[in-house]
Design a protein around this motif. Structure first.
Motif, PDB file in Angstrom:
ATOM      1  N   ASP A   1      -3.295  -8.314  -4.481  1.00 50.11           N
ATOM      2  CA  ASP A   1      -3.871  -9.049  -5.386  1.00 50.11           C
ATOM      3  C   ASP A   1      -3.561  -8.917  -6.976  1.00 50.11           C
ATOM      4  OD1 ASP A   1      -5.358 -10.482  -3.744  1.00 50.11           O
ATOM      5  OD2 ASP A   1      -6.937  -8.758  -3.370  1.00 50.11           O
ATOM      6  N   HIS A   2      -2.978  -7.715  -7.259  1.00 44.62           N
ATOM      7  CA  HIS A   2      -2.382  -7.436  -8.509  1.00 44.62           C
ATOM      8  C   HIS A   2      -1.530  -8.383  -8.874  1.00 44.62           C
ATOM      9  CE1 HIS A   2      -0.306  -5.547 -11.757  1.00 44.62           C
ATOM     10  NE2 HIS A   2      -1.256  -4.649 -12.104  1.00 44.62           N
TER      11      HIS A   2
ATOM     12  N   ARG B   1     -12.445  -8.402  -1.082  1.00 48.84           N
ATOM     13  CA  ARG B   1     -12.132  -7.401  -0.533  1.00 48.84           C
ATOM     14  C   ARG B   1     -13.560  -6.371  -0.233  1.00 48.84           C
ATOM     15  NH1 ARG B   1      -7.167  -3.881  -0.501  1.00 48.84           N
ATOM     16  NH2 ARG B   1      -6.401  -5.380  -2.052  1.00 48.84           N
TER      17      ARG B   1
ATOM     18  N   GLY C   1       0.917  -1.179  -0.013  1.00 50.33           N
ATOM     19  CA  GLY C   1      -0.047   0.037  -0.085  1.00 50.33           C
ATOM     20  C   GLY C   1       0.932   1.354   0.014  1.00 50.33           C
TER      21      GLY C   1
ATOM     22  N   ASP D   1      -4.755  -6.481   3.040  1.00 47.88           N
ATOM     23  CA  ASP D   1      -3.362  -7.059   2.267  1.00 47.88           C
ATOM     24  C   ASP D   1      -2.624  -7.939   3.161  1.00 47.88           C
ATOM     25  OD1 ASP D   1      -3.756  -5.700  -0.304  1.00 47.88           O
ATOM     26  OD2 ASP D   1      -3.518  -3.949   0.732  1.00 47.88           O
TER      27      ASP D   1
ATOM     28  N   ASP E   1       2.209  -7.737  -8.465  1.00 49.04           N
ATOM     29  CA  ASP E   1       2.645  -7.879  -7.040  1.00 49.04           C
ATOM     30  C   ASP E   1       2.629  -9.303  -6.304  1.00 49.04           C
ATOM     31  OD1 ASP E   1       2.954  -5.136  -6.975  1.00 49.04           O
ATOM     32  OD2 ASP E   1       1.476  -4.492  -6.173  1.00 49.04           O
TER      33      ASP E   1
ATOM     34  N   ASP F   1       2.154  -2.651  -4.310  1.00 49.73           N
ATOM     35  CA  ASP F   1       0.868  -1.717  -4.105  1.00 49.73           C
ATOM     36  C   ASP F   1      -0.454  -2.389  -3.785  1.00 49.73           C
ATOM     37  OD1 ASP F   1       2.118   0.743  -5.379  1.00 49.73           O
ATOM     38  OD2 ASP F   1       2.005  -0.133  -7.280  1.00 49.73           O
ATOM     39  N   ASP F   2      -0.600  -3.598  -4.302  1.00 46.83           N
ATOM     40  CA  ASP F   2      -1.733  -4.288  -3.884  1.00 46.83           C
ATOM     41  C   ASP F   2      -1.542  -5.767  -4.018  1.00 46.83           C
ATOM     42  OD1 ASP F   2      -4.267  -5.582  -4.359  1.00 46.83           O
ATOM     43  OD2 ASP F   2      -5.015  -4.076  -5.753  1.00 46.83           O
TER      44      ASP F   2
END
Length: 195
Positions: free
Chosen positions: A58-59, A127, A27, A87, A62, A55-56
């Motif tokens: 779930d991306h 989420r 984050g 996260d 990432d 950043d995330d």
């Protein structure tokens, strides 16, 4: 939450007995960034430290970076997961899936804006902006769910099940005698009523 067994641990950071450190920061909020900087400096003063900034969780890129960092970790590593509640809990589940044990994982949440919820009906983890004990419309199957105060560590999510009530949008009370929970525009509901 700074960690809670059996999903993580509450411990002095950094553990001076650690062989190495893996810090995963998720984050872009300023609190996460500031805590990450401090925790990284503390760990680097003791031993080999790897910092992974996402950043995330779930991306796809990432998630792959997290998987690579966990795969490179060896016995004796201490893993610190920092970021929002969703996260951190999801990253902890992935760390356990990669073979980390609770004694190696420390959780540090910097905000509780979102929550990982596992829907028992569509079997998806989502989420949501809610807390245990609240009701929310499932993003996967559109059922009105009650979020239980039960964290499933292997899923990194709180369990949720259908309330048995039909979701009704705010201002739409349905026909006479139809029960349901009134939802705001975001799909959250906390009032049950009978039309």
């Amino acid at each position: 939450m700074s960690g809670s067994a059996p999903h993580g641990r509450v411990a002095e950071w950094p553990d001076p007995a650690a062989g190495s450190f893996l810090i995963v920061s998720v984050g872009a909020d300023p609190v996460t960034a500031a805590r990450t900087a401090g925790r990284t400096a503390d760990a680097e003063a003791i031993g080999s430290t790897r910092l992974v900034v996402l950043d995330d969780v779930d991306h796809p890129a990432d998630a792959a970076a997290l998987a690579d960092a966990l795969a490179a970790a060896r016995t004796g590593v201490r893993i610190l997961l920092l970021g929002g509640r969703y996260d951190v809990l999801q990253a902890a589940a992935r760390a356990r899936e990669a073979g980390a044990i609770p004694a190696e994982i420390t959780l540090e949440t910097t905000h509780a804006v979102d929550l990982p919820v596992y829907c028992a009906h569509c079997r998806g983890t989502h989420r949501v902006a809610a807390d245990p004990g609240e009701r929310v419309l499932c993003p996967g199957c559109a059922r009105l769910l009650e979020i239980h105060d039960h964290l499933a560590g292997t899923l990194g999510a709180f369990l949720a099940s259908d309330t048995g009530e039909a979701p009704v949008r705010a201002g739409d009370r349905g026909g006479p005698g139809l029960g349901g929970a009134e939802l705001d525009g975001a799909g959250h509901g906390d009032r049950a009523f009978v039309g």
